[in-house]
Design an enzyme around this catalytic site. Structure first.
Site, PDB file in Angstrom:
ATOM      1  N   ASP A   1      52.726  56.063  33.866  1.00 13.93           N
ATOM      2  CA  ASP A   1      51.587  56.621  33.114  1.00 13.93           C
ATOM      3  C   ASP A   1      51.749  56.478  31.606  1.00 13.93           C
ATOM      4  O   ASP A   1      50.755  56.547  30.872  1.00 13.93           O
ATOM      5  CB  ASP A   1      51.430  58.122  33.429  1.00 13.93           C
ATOM      6  CG  ASP A   1      50.870  58.365  34.817  1.00 13.93           C
ATOM      7  OD1 ASP A   1      50.755  57.409  35.599  1.00 13.93           O
ATOM      8  OD2 ASP A   1      50.544  59.535  35.113  1.00 13.93           O
TER       9      ASP A   1
ATOM     10  N   HIS B   1      42.368  48.931  70.030  1.00 11.63           N
ATOM     11  CA  HIS B   1      41.146  49.668  70.320  1.00 11.63           C
ATOM     12  C   HIS B   1      41.488  50.891  71.156  1.00 11.63           C
ATOM     13  O   HIS B   1      42.281  50.780  72.092  1.00 11.63           O
ATOM     14  CB  HIS B   1      40.175  48.779  71.106  1.00 11.63           C
ATOM     15  CG  HIS B   1      38.938  49.513  71.531  1.00 11.63           C
ATOM     16  ND1 HIS B   1      37.914  49.799  70.647  1.00 11.63           N
ATOM     17  CD2 HIS B   1      38.585  50.042  72.736  1.00 11.63           C
ATOM     18  CE1 HIS B   1      36.963  50.463  71.302  1.00 11.63           C
ATOM     19  NE2 HIS B   1      37.343  50.626  72.574  1.00 11.63           N
TER      20      HIS B   1
END
Ligand code: NAD
Length: 467
Positions: free
Chosen positions: A314, A446
């Site tokens: 940062d 799935h």
């Protein structure tokens, strides 16, 4: 901890024990370097672990369960009565998660022989770092110094933060009770995540945002759909509302908004961005250059204007994200030790942990339009996914943007349950320059939410199966 007899000469001294600094320390130690990490707080982990990502996610999870128990379980055929909030217990759980994780970093430091030095580190020239803490100052000699001092909440002119009624995210993670009316200034990640927490726990929440949209920087279509969803969850928004001031008055607070009447509330959360932490590091006297926004200027090796001094996270430019800081820490250290190391910024994902979650990687539609890049778009809705139906989370969509000529995936934007987890596959696809065809042809289990990305990739070519 550094003891009197401990060696005080290191290959690397890291200033800051947040995700950027502690990860860089561990990686350098793995590569055989003697490393010290200087941290002024009593625990390691930085903003992310102590007062940011982790405690906010703990509260987001708990508050979501609260709403689920009160409102959503009936649809599953589960009758629940007398659901009550025990805020003290919720806060205790959050604190315990933080405690365990921060202690975990201590254990990792021990395992990797990283020396932890408690106190405020300051550059003293000539490869020296002076650490001032509660006891005597300690001098550390370093072949290399890495600054990873992070960021703190930005202030707003006219808004008097008293860290009580008018406060930052740090205090909003530990309010002693549910506010009656919480005004959030800023519709970025912090405002929306913490606004969601307190709204779910029963507060009236009003978000005041200067722009005419929420989540600046995120894909506009996704942000606009997210806004509709948040409004349905009883969060109130005033867009185009520029806050000019806020003060505690009587037993409440008054927030002044340009051009309209003031808003009265009992708590204000200021969430208008973050600024780099550079105070007390001795940058000026050492000759480390910063830019107009106070961020340390670095080159592609993360080298500052002073030889042997590096900076990441940062405190330098770019997105203020824990995982971006981690990547930079690793790249910086690996480059120093091995000569190789870089960060693919296009493949850095961004996630907002609301419900639905918002996640993205790569370029937005706006960026592609602005830069004149031809693209194809595939969209697939959550409501057409079997697993999403079973989970009861049918809101949202996955959007894949692929190069019109090459089919290379340029951006993926997701609104919906577990978007933050789904975006990982998209980040790998972007990092490996995959085409939408690559993702569409890969077999996805799935029924899973992961099929959403496969179907959106198929939709790029107009051949989604289930929509
Ligand atoms: P932000 O910059 O994301 O959003 C701040 C918002 O405040 C902007 O929309 C801005 O237009 C608005 N604003 C500024 N001045 C205003 C004014 N006077 N009146 C009304 N609105 C005003 O900042 P943030 O949400 O505070 O987050 C800070 C940083 O921390 C960001 O870089 C963010 O990415 C990071 N962060 C990330 C996560 C996550 O990844 N989930 C979570 C929290 C924070």
């Amino acid at each position: 901890m550094l003891k009197a007899e401990s060696p005080k000469k290191f290959d690397l001294v890291v200033i800051g024990g947040g995700p950027g600094g502690y990860v860089a320390s561990i990686r350098a130690a793995q590569l055989g370097w003697k490393v010290a990490c200087v941290e002024k707080e009593p625990v390691l982990g930085g903003t992310c672990l102590r007062v940011g990502c982790i405690p906010s996610k703990a509260l987001l999870e708990s508050s979501e369960r609260f709403v689920e128990a009160r409102e959503d379980l009936a649809a599953h055929g589960i009758k629940v009565g007398g659901v009550e909030l025990d805020l003290a217990r919720m806060m205790k759980r959050k604190d315990e998660i933080v405690r365990v994780l921060t202690l975990g970093i201590d254990a990792l430091f021990k395992k990797n022989k990283v020396v932890r030095v408690r106190g405020q580190g300051r550059l003293a020239g000539g490869g020296k770092v002076i650490v001032e803490g509660e006891g005597e100052a300690v001098d550390l000699a370093a072949r290399h110094i890495l600054i990873a001092s992070g960021s703190r909440s930005a202030s707003l002119p006219g808004v008097v933060v008293d860290h009580d009624r008018i406060a930052t995210s740090t205090e909003a993670l530990a309010y002693p009770g549910v506010p009656q009316h919480l005004v959030v200034i800023g519709a970025g990640a912090i405002g929306l995540e913490l606004g969601s927490v307190w709204s779910r726990l029963g507060a009236k929440v009003t978000v005041l945002e200067y722009l005419d949209r929420i989540l600046p920087g995120m894909d506009a279509e996704i942000a606009s759909e997210a806004l509709k969803s948040f409004k349905r969850q009883r969060l109130a928004f005033r867009l185009g509302a520029r806050v000019r001031g806020a003060r505690a008055e009587g037993s409440g607070c008054v927030v002044e908004v340009e051009g309209t009447s003031p808003v009265e509330c009992d708590r204000v959360l200021v969430a208008v961005g973050r600024v780099p932490c550079t105070e007390g590091l001795g940058l000026e006297s050492a000759g480390v250059k910063t830019d107009a926004n106070g961020r340390i200027v670095v080159d592609e090796r993360f080298a500052t204007s002073v030889e042997g001094v590096y900076a990441i996270g940062d405190v330098i430019g770019g997105a203020m994200l824990a995982h971006k800081a981690e990547e930079e820490g690793i790249a910086c250290v690996e480059r120093l030790v091995t000569g190789f190391g870089h960060v693919d910024y296009q493949a850095v994902p961004n996630v907002v942990y609301t419900q639905p979650e918002v996640a993205s990687v790569g370029r937005t539609e706006e960026e592609l339009r602005e830069t004149g890049v031809g693209y194809k778009k595939g969209v697939f809705p959550y409501r057409a996914n079997g697993r999403a139906r079973c989970l009861g989370h049918t809101e949202g969509m996955v959007k894949v943007l692929a190069d019109a000529k090459t089919d290379r995936i340029l951006g993926v934007h997701i609104l919906g349950a577990r978007a933050g987890d789904l975006v990982a596959e998209a980040a790998v696809a972007v990092a490996f320059s995959s085409s939408s065809e690559d993702v569409a042809r890969a077999c996805h289990a799935h029924p899973t939410l992961a099929e959403l990305l496969k179907e959106a990739a198929l939709a790029v070519d107009g051949r989604a199966i289930h929509a």
